[in-house]
Design a protein around this motif. Structure first.
Motif, short mmCIF file in Angstrom:
data_model
loop_
_atom_site.label_atom_id
_atom_site.label_comp_id
_atom_site.label_asym_id
_atom_site.label_seq_id
_atom_site.Cartn_x
_atom_site.Cartn_y
_atom_site.Cartn_z
N ALA A 80 0.80 -1.22 0.00
CA ALA A 80 0.00 0.00 0.00
C ALA A 80 0.84 1.27 0.00
N PHE A 81 2.13 1.16 0.12
CA PHE A 81 3.04 2.30 0.24
C PHE A 81 2.96 3.19 -1.01
N PRO A 82 2.55 4.48 -0.88
CA PRO A 82 2.45 5.34 -2.06
C PRO A 82 3.78 5.87 -2.56
N ASN A 83 4.83 5.81 -1.73
CA ASN A 83 6.18 6.20 -2.15
C ASN A 83 6.18 7.59 -2.80
N GLU A 84 5.65 8.56 -2.09
CA GLU A 84 5.44 9.88 -2.66
C GLU A 84 6.75 10.62 -2.96
N HIS A 85 7.82 10.24 -2.29
CA HIS A 85 9.12 10.88 -2.51
C HIS A 85 10.14 9.80 -2.89
N PRO A 86 10.13 9.35 -4.15
CA PRO A 86 10.94 8.20 -4.54
C PRO A 86 12.44 8.46 -4.46
N VAL A 87 13.15 7.45 -3.97
CA VAL A 87 14.61 7.40 -4.05
C VAL A 87 14.92 6.26 -5.00
N ALA A 88 15.57 6.56 -6.11
CA ALA A 88 15.71 5.56 -7.17
C ALA A 88 17.00 5.81 -7.95
N THR A 89 17.26 4.94 -8.93
CA THR A 89 18.46 5.07 -9.76
C THR A 89 18.19 5.64 -11.13
N GLY A 90 16.91 5.87 -11.47
CA GLY A 90 16.56 6.25 -12.83
C GLY A 90 16.92 7.67 -13.21
N PRO A 91 16.70 8.03 -14.48
CA PRO A 91 17.08 9.36 -14.97
C PRO A 91 16.19 10.49 -14.44
N PHE A 92 14.98 10.18 -13.96
CA PHE A 92 14.07 11.21 -13.47
C PHE A 92 13.51 10.79 -12.11
N THR A 93 13.99 11.43 -11.05
CA THR A 93 13.63 10.99 -9.70
C THR A 93 13.10 12.11 -8.82
N GLU A 94 13.24 13.36 -9.26
CA GLU A 94 12.85 14.49 -8.42
C GLU A 94 11.42 14.92 -8.73
N VAL A 95 10.52 14.81 -7.75
CA VAL A 95 9.14 15.26 -7.93
C VAL A 95 9.12 16.76 -7.64
N ARG A 96 9.17 17.56 -8.71
CA ARG A 96 9.27 19.02 -8.55
C ARG A 96 7.91 19.65 -8.34
N VAL A 97 6.89 19.10 -8.98
CA VAL A 97 5.52 19.61 -8.86
C VAL A 97 4.59 18.40 -8.81
N PHE A 98 3.62 18.44 -7.92
CA PHE A 98 2.58 17.41 -7.99
C PHE A 98 1.26 18.04 -7.54
N GLU A 99 0.40 18.29 -8.53
CA GLU A 99 -0.93 18.83 -8.31
C GLU A 99 -1.93 17.91 -8.99
N ARG A 100 -3.19 18.11 -8.71
CA ARG A 100 -4.22 17.23 -9.28
C ARG A 100 -4.26 17.28 -10.80
N GLN A 101 -3.91 18.42 -11.38
CA GLN A 101 -4.00 18.57 -12.82
C GLN A 101 -2.68 18.47 -13.56
N VAL A 102 -1.56 18.48 -12.83
CA VAL A 102 -0.27 18.38 -13.49
C VAL A 102 0.79 17.93 -12.49
#
Length: 545
Positions: free
Chosen positions: A181-203
Motif C-alpha cells: 500500500a506504500f504510495p512512495n510519494e518521494h521516490p529514491v531511485a536510480t533512474g534518470p528522473f527521480t525528483e518530484v518538482r511539482v505534484f498537483e491534481r491537474q499536473v
C-alpha cells in the motif's frame, strides 16, 4: 467510409471537444501523455499491484537490471552488465552489477539492494507480479557487485524475469511497514528522473536525477504530465495516444515537426471473457462471441484501419517468424453470425420468444463490456462488439471507467467482458503463459498482473514446462507451434487486433525519437513493463537549432 461506418459514427461513437491550449512547458522539459486521467493521484511505488503508479515509475524513476528491447530482440545491459549460468545444470544464475551507480540520495547501489528487493517479493507475495518465487529457491550476495540466484527447477525463461525486475533501495524500503500500500510519494531511485518538482491534481513534473549513472544523461531537464481525460485532447511533445485521422488532425497541423510511427509490434488487444462467470467457461460460448464480432468494421470505426484483425494465434508482428499457419487460420476469429448462433444453441443458450438468449437459470443473458473512459479507440471498439453480440441475441452494454478503476477491476477479476492488452517477451512463451498457465490463475479478488480472465489449462502447463527446459531454438519453435494450436482450439481469450505501438511526437522542441528510419527502440512511451522506455528517455535531447 462505408455507409455502415458513417451510421455508427453518426450514432455517437465519436466525440471530439474543443479544449483550451495549455501553456508550453519550460525549456528542456518534455511534455508527455501516456495515462488518460482527469486528475492525478500521487503514487510512485514500482512494486505494488494494488494501483497504477504514475508514469514513468516503472521505466524512468526506477530501473531493472537489464532492459528488454523488443525492436532488437535482446536484453540490453543496464544496472547489471551481464549474467551467466554457473554450472551445466541451469540451476544457478549469476548476475554482475554495474559499478559506480548511486541512488538519487547519494547512497551506493549494491548487490544488497538487489537481494533485498527479491526477498521483499518473497515476504510479500502480492508484490511478486511475475511469480519469481515460483521458480527461485534463494538469492545470495557474493560481493558488492555479484548476486547469485538459485533456481528450484530448470526454468530458462526465468532469466528474462530476473533481470527485468525493478530494484528498490534497501535503506529506504526496509522501514516500510506495508510495501503493497506504500504510495512512495518521494521516490529514491536510480533512474534518470527521480525528483518530484511539482505534484498537483491537474499536473505533475519530474526533474532529472543529478546523480544518474549515465554521465551527461538525461539531456532533458525534466518531464511534465498534464491530466487529460481523453486521448483525443492531448497536444504534447510525446504521446502514446490513439489519434483519429492522424495525418489530417495531427501531422497536418505542423507537417515540418509532427511525426508518428505505429509499428504493429505492440501487444495484442483482446476481449477477455471472465472464465469464473457463466457461461464463459464454455469454449463454444467464447468462440461464438468471437464470431459475432466484425473485426474489419471494428478496425475501421475504432482505429481508422491503423491495424489488422487478429488471426488464430493472436500473435503480433513481433513474432512473425514464430507464427504457425495452421493455428493462424482458425475460423472462429472471423465473423460468422450463423455459426455463432449455432454454437450458442449447442451450448444451451437458446433464444426466447423476445429473441434474447437465456442462461441455464432461464434469465436473459446480459453482459457489460468494459473499457477505459477516454480511450476513444477502445470505447468505439466496445460499442461495435456490443452491437455484434446483440445481433446473436446477447444483450450487452458498454461500461467505461477511469484507468485506475478499470485496472483494479480487471486485475481482481471483477468484470464480465473487458478489452485488455497482452504481455510479451523475447519468445511467445511469456505471451501464452499469461493467457493459459494454471500457475498464473489467481482467485477472484486477488490482483493478477495478467491472466485477468482466470483461464488455466493442464495441456498448456505441460507444453510451457517443456519450453522452460528446452535450450535448442528449433525445439522451442516446435513447442511454440503446439502452444499456438492449443490456443486456437481452446480460445481462452478473444483476440481482436494487433495493437499498433502508438507513438506521436513533435520535433519542434526535442529530437532523438525512435522512428521507422531510426528504429533503435520501440517508439511508444507505453513500453515500460520491460524497461524499454528507458532507451528513449536517455536518448532524447532538446533541439539545438
Amino acid at each position: 467510409m462505408s455507409r455502415r461506418v458513417a451510421a455508427l459514427l453518426a450514432a455517437g461513437l465519436t466525440a471530439a471537444g474543443c479544449v483550451r491550449e495549455r501553456p508550453p512547458a519550460p525549456p528542456g522539459v518534455l511534455t508527455v501523455s501516456v495515462e488518460q486521467e482527469a486528475s492525478w493521484v500521487r503514487n510512485f511505488n514500482p512494486l505494488t499491484p494494488a494501483t497504477a503508479p504514475r508514469w514513468p515509475t516503472l521505466a524512468g524513476v526506477y530501473e531493472p537490471l537489464m532492459v528488454f528491447s523488443g525492436v532488437r530482440g535482446e536484453l540490453v545491459p543496464w544496472l547489471a552488465l551481464e549474467y551467466r549460468w554457473v554450472g551445466a545444470d541451469h540451476r544457478h544464475l549469476r548476475v554482475i552489477l554495474r559499478d559506480g551507480v548511486e541512488w538519487s540520495d547519494g547512497q551506493p547501489f549494491t548487490a544488497r539492494d538487489v537481494a533485498f528487493t527479491f526477498e521483499l517479493l518473497r515476504r510479500f507475495p502480492a508484490l511478486d507480479r511475475r511469480g519469481l518465487w515460483g521458480f527461485l529457491a534463494g538469492v545470495v550476495v557474493i560481493d558488492a557487485r555479484t548476486v547469485d540466484f538459485a533456481l528450484a527447477r530448470v526454468y530458462l525463461p526465468g532469466v528474462e524475469d530476473v533481470v527485468g525486475q525493478l530494484i528498490v533501495p534497501e535503506h529506504i524500503w526496509r522501514d516500510v511497514a506495508d510495501p503493497v500500500a506504500f504510495p512512495n510519494e518521494h521516490p529514491v531511485a536510480t533512474g534518470p528522473f527521480t525528483e518530484v518538482r511539482v505534484f498537483e491534481r491537474q499536473v505533475y513534473e519530474l526533474g532529472k536525477n543529478p546523480r544518474y549513472w549515465q554521465k551527461g544523461k538525461p539531456r532533458l531537464a525534466g518531464l511534465r504530465f498534464p491530466a487529460y481525460p481523453s486521448n483525443e485532447r492531448a497536444n504534447l511533445d510525446w504521446a502514446a495516444n490513439f489519434v483519429p485521422a492522424i495525418d489530417r488532425v495531427y501531422v497536418g497541423r505542423a507537417p515540418d515537426h509532427h511525426r508518428y510511427w505505429f509499428p504493429l509490434t505492440g501487444t495484442s488487444i483482446f476481449l477477455y471473457a471472465n472464465i469464473t462467470r457463466a457461461p464463459f467457461g464454455d469454449v463454444r460460448v467464447r468462440k461464438a462471441l468471437s464470431m459475432a464480432i466484425d473485426r474489419p468494421l471494428l478496425l475501421e470505426v475504432a482505429l481508422y484501419s491503423y491495424s489488422r484483425p487478429a488471426d488464430g494465434t493472436a500473435l503480433s508482428d513481433a513474432y512473425a517468424s514464430w507464427r504457425d499457419p495452421e493455428a493462424a487460420g482458425a475460423d472462429w476469429v472471423r465473423a460468422d453470425l450463423a455459426r455463432a448462433a449455432a454454437l450458442l444453441d449447442e451450448a444451451g443458450l437458446a433464444r426466447g420468444p423476445d429473441g434474447r438468449r437465456r442462461g441455464a437459470d432461464g434469465r436473459p443473458l446480459h453482459f457489460d463490456v468494459m473499457a477505459v473512459s477516454g480511450w476513444s479507440d477502445w470505447v468505439r471498439a466496445a460499442q461495435v462488439i456490443a452491437r455484434g453480440l446483440e445481433s446473436v441475441g446477447v444483450e450487452a452494454k458498454v461500461k467505461t471507467y477511469d484507468f485506475g478503476a478499470w485496472f483494479q477491476r480487471v486485475q481482481e477479476g471483477d468484470f464480465d467482458l473487458s478489452l485488455g492488452w497482452s504481455f510479451e517477451g523475447p519468445t511467445p512463451y511469456t505471451f501464452y503463459r499469461w493467457l493459459m498457465a494454471s500457475s498464473t490463475v489467481k482467485p477472484v479478488g486477488v490482483p493478477s498482473m495478467a491472466n485477468w480472465h482466470r483461464f488455466g489449462s493442464p495441456e498448456a502447463d505441460e507444453l510451457l514446462g517443456r519450453f522452460e527446459r528446452e535450450a535448442d531454438p528449433a525445439g522451442q519453435r516446435a513447442i511454440a507451434a503446439e502452444l499456438q494450436r492449443l490456443f486456437a482450439r481452446e480460445a481462452p481469450a478473444i483476440p481482436l487486433y494487433v495493437n499498433p505501438s502508438w507513438s506521436e511526437y513533435s520535433t519542434r522542441r526535442f529530437v532523438g525519437f525512435p522512428s521507422a528510419a531510426s528504429p533503435y527502440a520501440d517508439p511508444s512511451p507505453n513500453k515500460f513493463d520491460r524497461g524499454e522506455t528507458l532507451l528513449v528517455l536517455t536518448e532524447l535531447a532538446p533541439r539545438q537549432d
